[in-house]
Design a protein around this motif. Structure first.
Motif: not given
Lengths: 199, 199, 199, 199
Positions: C117, D130, C178, C113-114, D175, D116-118, C171-172, D134, D113-114, C168, D171-172
């Motif tokens: 994205l 972030l 996170k 996922n990381n 992704a 947050a993960l980065e 992942s979400g 959520f 999501n983009n 999904a 979100s998932g």
DNA sequence: ACAGGCGGGACTTCCCGTTTAT
DNA sequence: ATAAACGGGAAGTCCCGCCTGT
């Protein structure tokens, strides 16, 4: 994963390297050419490469000796020597070169001139080798003119000077042709040069 | 705390960079010159450098426009234009150059020719810029010859061709001079060229 | 004279690089990771590095193929396949992951996922590779659900859709975990998901 | 030579910067975006840029506060709140998003999501901001579900958990949609989610 | 508030040459 | 002789942030 097959062929390997290097050095220059590019072009591993040429400079010198010199010999020296007179020989050489350039479409210049201008101020050994080729070239024309003079086929009083002049004018005309991508400077200089020699 | 003093002097910074680059490019070549070398020579930080020239090519083009062109103008075009006749002008230019070369001791060649041979086959934009300079050069001589012809001071029938020939012969003679580190080719070619134009 | 000892160990060198890259890319991201950092972590010279991976992208693709894919296989695909039923497998995977996260203290997210994205919109090749992993993952769950259905161990009518949904939601939930640095979203989603599949 | 005209418009300048940054950060990522790129896109000088945002991180935080948050509010929170029931609202949001994605042709993912993960694992402040978004998102759905429950319009027993689940699944699914450049995961997850909430 | 010059350093990539190993 | 791994460093480019000046 695409491992190279092993082929013991020292002479062939060396030749492939020098061929690729001559094309690249005369084409886009010594400094603009990487060894990796040559290795790929010659399909040679880095190990085999190093075995034949310890340094890039060694390769450069080999290219000058094995390819640049013979290029001058085959395109200039031999045709001039085997021509009836120097004037005719020079004219034929010019016309052959102009014809070939027009056929190929792009003008990459005279190898000796290209390499001399790039490398003369970079390394003394390069400079000497290249200078020697200029001398060979000039002397061949000079000798032909002398023979013509002795045989009464020419009125050129100073063959050595005239030979220098011919080489210089050709080199400069080729430089201009390369910059303009047009053979016109070669044609123009040939015409005037012919008038000079024939006077 | 030992921060470097800074002085906003965009024109000066740019000039220092271009000066250093002109010396290096004309001296040992574009590809043989690293930007680091220029930054040190010009005492410029890499940030300031990038601000003025985004890429090495940009710098190269600026050098051609701001230095190579003006070098041709000041060493060839202006002297020829202000001379009584083209022949006299050309002779004086040659002699000035020969004199300067003998004084300096080393021959690094003609900047236009050096850069044209190295860069013409490397990048189209370089080639065009350099070709333009050759044209400027040639046209200046051609114009002078035309004026001489009109005034009855010259018998040269095709000034354009003669100008091409002069530029080519000079360029080639300088290439040979560079390779041999000797001004003799320049002297020789000057003499023959004078005969041609005067005859 | 203090030359570095060298040991030709291509596989080991490559593995060290990929290991360090996987940790860094999955941990703080592809773009936030410098190659210098990886070279130090893997104790590899830049020459050796370049030999194995010509570009950063090449390394990224290798990491996806050699580490991200196998990470999904070992944490999701194999456990689910070897579980008595898909539901049990999924539940066990979640619980293992939650347990590990709580033990480790920090939540760096799901590697696929990381990277998906971050890199999907940066490069098509990355996107395709990552998409394939999502497919593998989804298909493994789907196949298990199909087998369960055939054996009467499940009432899930559309295994493909359900597998997509499981991936999904996981992942979400992991993305939220996170961001909050808290496993609660995973627990919550697991519970609801179990109700859905068991229905 | 193409000097920028000077225009004193602090609010406009700031907005142009943040707009460009939101597009770039949500599009190809925070770390993959250079400030120079943003300066050009926003037509802002480096001086004006620094005046408004001292560091890149400051800009990142501003983008999250001023754009990412409002994006979530306008695409999710407001539509859900103004819908007759949570279920209807969620369904409408999904369908609007799917419709827009199909129209646009490319799927760049959910901005929250983009980012947050980065950025979660890169900087604590980013992570917190972030995470708050959520929470806002989740709480809005949760509140709507609670209201529905109180009004007898829903049988969802744990609205908070269900809201987490909805956000996670969306979100998932997004992704996966981004990785496959296909809206199918969104459709699939919407359908299953609807079954769950309505049950 | 804004325009632009500048500092200092990190970035990825590529360089050439050497060494190990078959 | 050939294949491939490796060392060490330099290449050109771009980074972010600050500073001067208007």
């Amino acid at each position: 994963m695409d491992k190279l097959a092993r082929t013991n062929d020292p002479a062939g390997t060396r030749r492939r390297i020098v061929d690729a290097a001559y094309l690249a050095f005369a084409g886009h220059g010594y400094n603009a050419t990487g060894l990796q590019e040559l290795r790929i072009a010659a399909s040679v591993s880095s190990g085999a490469f190093s075995h034949h040429f310890a340094t890039k400079k060694d390769l450069g010198l080999a290219v000058i000796r094995d390819r640049v010199r013979t290029a001058v010999e085959s395109t200039w020296i031999m045709p001039v020597m085997s021509a009836p007179t120097a004037v005719v020989g020079i004219e034929q050489v010019f016309e052959t070169i102009i014809f070939d350039l027009e056929k190929s479409g792009s003008i990459s210049g005279c190898p000796v001139n290209n390499m001399a201008l790039e490398l003369s101020s970079q390394d003394a050994e390069f400079r000497q080798q290249l200078d020697q080729i200029f001398l060979l070239w000039r002397d061949a024309i000079s000798d032909k003119l002398k023979a013509d003079l002795a045989a009464g086929r020419s009125r050129v009083s100073d063959p050595g000077a005239m030979a220098t002049f011919v080489v210089a004018t050709y080199s400069g005309a080729m430089a201009m042709a390369k910059a303009s991508q047009n053979v016109q400077p070669l044609r123009t200089c040939l015409r005037i040069m012919m008038d000079v020699i024939r006077n």
